[in-house]
Scaffold this active site. Structure first.
Site, PDB file in Angstrom:
ATOM      1  N   ASP A   1      24.218  56.560  64.748  1.00 27.30           N
ATOM      2  CA  ASP A   1      22.955  57.554  65.860  1.00 27.30           C
ATOM      3  C   ASP A   1      23.393  58.481  66.681  1.00 27.30           C
ATOM      4  O   ASP A   1      23.471  58.508  67.964  1.00 27.30           O
ATOM      5  CB  ASP A   1      21.841  56.291  66.269  1.00 27.30           C
ATOM      6  CG  ASP A   1      20.933  57.350  66.793  1.00 27.30           C
ATOM      7  OD1 ASP A   1      20.658  57.921  67.003  1.00 27.30           O
ATOM      8  OD2 ASP A   1      19.746  55.433  66.893  1.00 27.30           O
TER       9      ASP A   1
ATOM     10  N   SER B   1      13.326  54.677  69.203  1.00 28.32           N
ATOM     11  CA  SER B   1      13.179  55.445  69.240  1.00 28.32           C
ATOM     12  C   SER B   1      12.177  54.957  70.549  1.00 28.32           C
ATOM     13  O   SER B   1      12.447  54.302  71.717  1.00 28.32           O
ATOM     14  CB  SER B   1      12.846  56.422  68.528  1.00 28.32           C
ATOM     15  OG  SER B   1      13.381  57.555  69.316  1.00 28.32           O
TER      16      SER B   1
ATOM     17  N   HIS C   1      20.058  58.115  62.452  1.00 24.59           N
ATOM     18  CA  HIS C   1      18.281  57.416  63.303  1.00 24.59           C
ATOM     19  C   HIS C   1      17.376  56.845  62.800  1.00 24.59           C
ATOM     20  O   HIS C   1      16.502  57.941  62.580  1.00 24.59           O
ATOM     21  CB  HIS C   1      17.868  58.694  64.520  1.00 24.59           C
ATOM     22  CG  HIS C   1      16.690  58.192  65.184  1.00 24.59           C
ATOM     23  ND1 HIS C   1      17.443  57.513  66.453  1.00 24.59           N
ATOM     24  CD2 HIS C   1      15.712  58.841  65.885  1.00 24.59           C
ATOM     25  CE1 HIS C   1      16.599  57.117  67.426  1.00 24.59           C
ATOM     26  NE2 HIS C   1      15.301  58.195  66.747  1.00 24.59           N
TER      27      HIS C   1
END
Length: 641
Positions: free
Chosen positions: A313, A203, A344
């Site tokens: 995602d 991320s 995610h």
């Protein structure tokens, strides 16, 4: 071809092979028999021969080139380090770096781990398994607090230059080009470093790895970005349509542990820069574009890249990896990719027992220069069903062919264009995705749905569908949504669930050496599936006035037909035999867009509209993924929209 660093460590690496085991030390060939500590290589990978318990734990502050908080001093970056004690006796270690804004707020990993420190401020616990696993194998591990977060100076930039400046400064320091200060304020050099560094993270952490690599900094040998942003514009925008308002200043406040007033002016500048009033691309977003931006460009990348992302995602959407991967490919960058089916999530959670050994071989190859064959394996691992992976030479599948699917006047979807003059209309009204895809044969005033006949065989989509609509509006613009939908009951990864398609069990497994303050054990996270009759496969959004430019919108002339063409999110997905495939066209999808519906009536010229789908024809190499190969296979009885 990308430029490669010509830097050499002060001493070359010597390798001695004894009974199938290689001992790699810091000295030259002449002193291969000396007492300098050596790593041990067996089966092409480093072995855990150094004590994690006895490792050196320390911190330094690296001086950056910026003063992001305007206090008259250059921002210093806090770097927490754990390295084998043998680095004090001649061992030269490569570095694995996780640069993160989350070490004291959201935490890292599925279990939201945070750093802890001893009474002297030295690091005790490093989140995740990287330190526990790799330090015993001769690596140093660095956990960097992104500028403006945790113990670093400055103000966070939510993608702006200060975000990547800190990581770049650390790479420069490791390679003798920067300045760092120890706990006592004296200057510190990284004399234990072997000259090679790798960055990894999920991320925001992986985003920082992309950004630093895009500067072309020398000494960054590899990056492993996991579910990472490659352009911040595409994180909160899609072709002029907004996913969020006030996001940059919001996130900067979340990750900043300083009093609000310290960085209030910086956050205000972020708010102004993102320009929520228009949703356009501007100089602000050029600063945080790591593919073709002001401070970073894929053409600068020197490091090898191991990309990890998932096609479902919907936080950091897969467009970030697909366009980054395409740019790396064009530059000839040494690369590898995994493409999963989850939300995610991290490969440590969805494919742990395969992921750790592969990552190990990757880092050994790139940071110790061990020839272990990792680059002789196929570039791409692709998940085509829950837990079912295939290997491909590249991604998307080279065998894919573009198939244009066309809406028919009777609500059908096939290869044949509708008769000239055929049209259908809907109104740009706010609606949820579930509502938009339910009951595809029932007419709804805020969407159009076109459905194929049942598929005569499996068909694999691999790549990025393209919506191409000829539309007429009664207002200057409209939000447009295009979705490719699978109608057919099946068990699929529950990517919309709370853990992105994973469960969490009390049972743990361990990856590395533990100490009381920092164990290497993590809860198991098996795949979670959901059986459902419908699944949205590909999604795409656009503000129609941005059809020609993201920077300079061009309103549509009411009453006149215009072509609006845009990419949906990329996918890799198998439509099963007997399922029906559909194109759904609508206005403002409230599940994703932070937009107010325009109320515009949208008339679609069916003969001039299509969605082009990259379809793999023939076998996949692992299973019979056969797409329909005749035109008649895509034609079926009309199904009303």
């Amino acid at each position: 071809m990308p430029r490669r660093s010509l830097r050499r460590t002060p001493q070359t690496i010597a390798i001695a092979v004894l009974s199938g085991t290689a001992l790699i030390g810091a000295g030259g060939v002449a002193d291969a028999q000396a007492a300098a500590p050596k790593i041990v290589v067996k089966g092409g990978v480093t072995q855990p021969v150094f004590s994690y318990k006895d490792a050196i734990r320390e911190y330094v502050y690296v001086e950056s080139s910026l003063d992001s908080d305007g206090d008259g001093k250059r921002d210093r970056v806090r770097v927490d380090i754990v390295r084998p004690k043998e680095t004090q006796k001649g061992l030269k270690s490569p570095v694995i770096i996780d640069n993160s804004p989350y070490f004291d707020n959201l935490g890292r990993g599925n279990e939201a781990e945070k750093k802890t420190y001893d009474a002297a401020g030295n690091p005790l616990k490093f989140p995740l398994f990287y330190d526990n696993y790799f330090v015993p194998r001769g690596y140093a591990y660095l956990a960097i607090d992104m500028l403006g977060t945790t113990k670093s100076d400055g103000c966070p930039g939510t993608g702006q230059v200060q975000d990547i400046a800190g990581g770049k400064a650390v790479i420069d320091w490791l390679n003798g080009r920067g300045t760092a200060y120890g706990a006592d304020g004296t200057k510190v050099k990284a004399g234990w470093h072997n000259g090679r560094s790798g960055m990894i993270g999920k991320s925001y952490d992986g985003t920082l790895a992309n950004g630093v690599a895009a500067t072309g900094v020398k000494g960054l040998s590899t990056i492993v970005p996991i579910s990472a942003i490659s352009s911040w514009y595409e994180y909160i925008r899609s072709n002029g349509a907004k996913f969020a308002d006030n996001y940059h200043d919001y996130l900067a406040k979340v990750v900043d542990s300083d009093p609000d007033e310290k960085c209030a002016a910086v956050r205000q500048a972020l708010h102004v820069g993102e320009d929520d009033a228009t949703g356009n691309y501007n100089k602000f977003f050029a600063n945080s574009n790591y593919r073709h931006g002001t401070y970073g460009d894929v053409r600068n990348v020197r490091a090898s890249v191991f990309v990890l992302h998932t096609v479902n995602d919907l936080n950091v959407q897969p467009v970030h990896f697909s366009r980054w991967w395409d740019g790396l490919k064009k530059q000839g960058v040494k690369r590898k990719i995994w493409v999963g089916q989850y939300g995610h999530t991290d490969p440590f959670d969805f494919r742990r027992e395969t992921w750790v050994p592969v990552l190990h071989r990757w880092f050994d190859s790139e940071l110790f220069k061990i020839n272990n064959g990792i680059h002789r394996t196929p570039k791409a691992d692709v998940e085509v069903a829950p837990g079912q992976w295939i290997k491909e030479p590249d991604w998307p599948a080279a065998r894919s062919r573009k198939v244009a699917l066309r809406p028919g006047a009777g609500g059908s979807l096939g290869l044949k264009a509708a008769a000239k003059g055929s049209t259908a209309s809907f109104t740009d009204t706010e609606a949820s995705e579930a509502d938009l895809v339910s009951d595809p044969t029932t007419a709804k005033p805020y969407r159009l749905a076109y459905v194929s006949q049942p598929l005569p065989g499996n068909a694999r989509l691999s790549g990025t569908p393209v919506a191409d609509l000829k539309v007429k509006l009664d207002k200057p613009t409209s939000n447009l949504t295009a979705m490719l939908v699978d109608y057919g009951t099946d068990a699929r990864v529950d990517y919309l669930g709370a853990r992105g398609g994973l469960d969490e069990l009390p049972a743990e497994d361990c990856w590395g050496e533990s100490i009381p303050a920092d164990d290497a054990c993590y809860k198991k996270t098996p795949i979670r599936t959901v059986t459902s009759p419908v699944n949205v496969v590909a999604r795409g959004w656009i503000d129609a006035q941005n059809r020609l430019s993201l920077t300079n919108p061009t309103p549509l002339t009411p009453g006149k037909f215009h072509r609006v063409k845009w990419q949906t999110l990329p996918q890799d997905y198998v439509f099963k035999k007997g399922h029906r495939l559909a194109l759904v066209i609508a206005g403002t999808d409230t599940d994703y867009l932070a937009e107010t519906a325009t109320g515009s009536q949208v008339t679609v010229d069916l003969a001039g509209s299509s969605i082009t789908v990259p379809v793999v024809f023939g076998g996949s190499g692992a299973s019979a993924l056969v797409a329909p190969q005749t035109k008649s296979a895509w034609r079926g009885p009309a199904m009303c929209s």
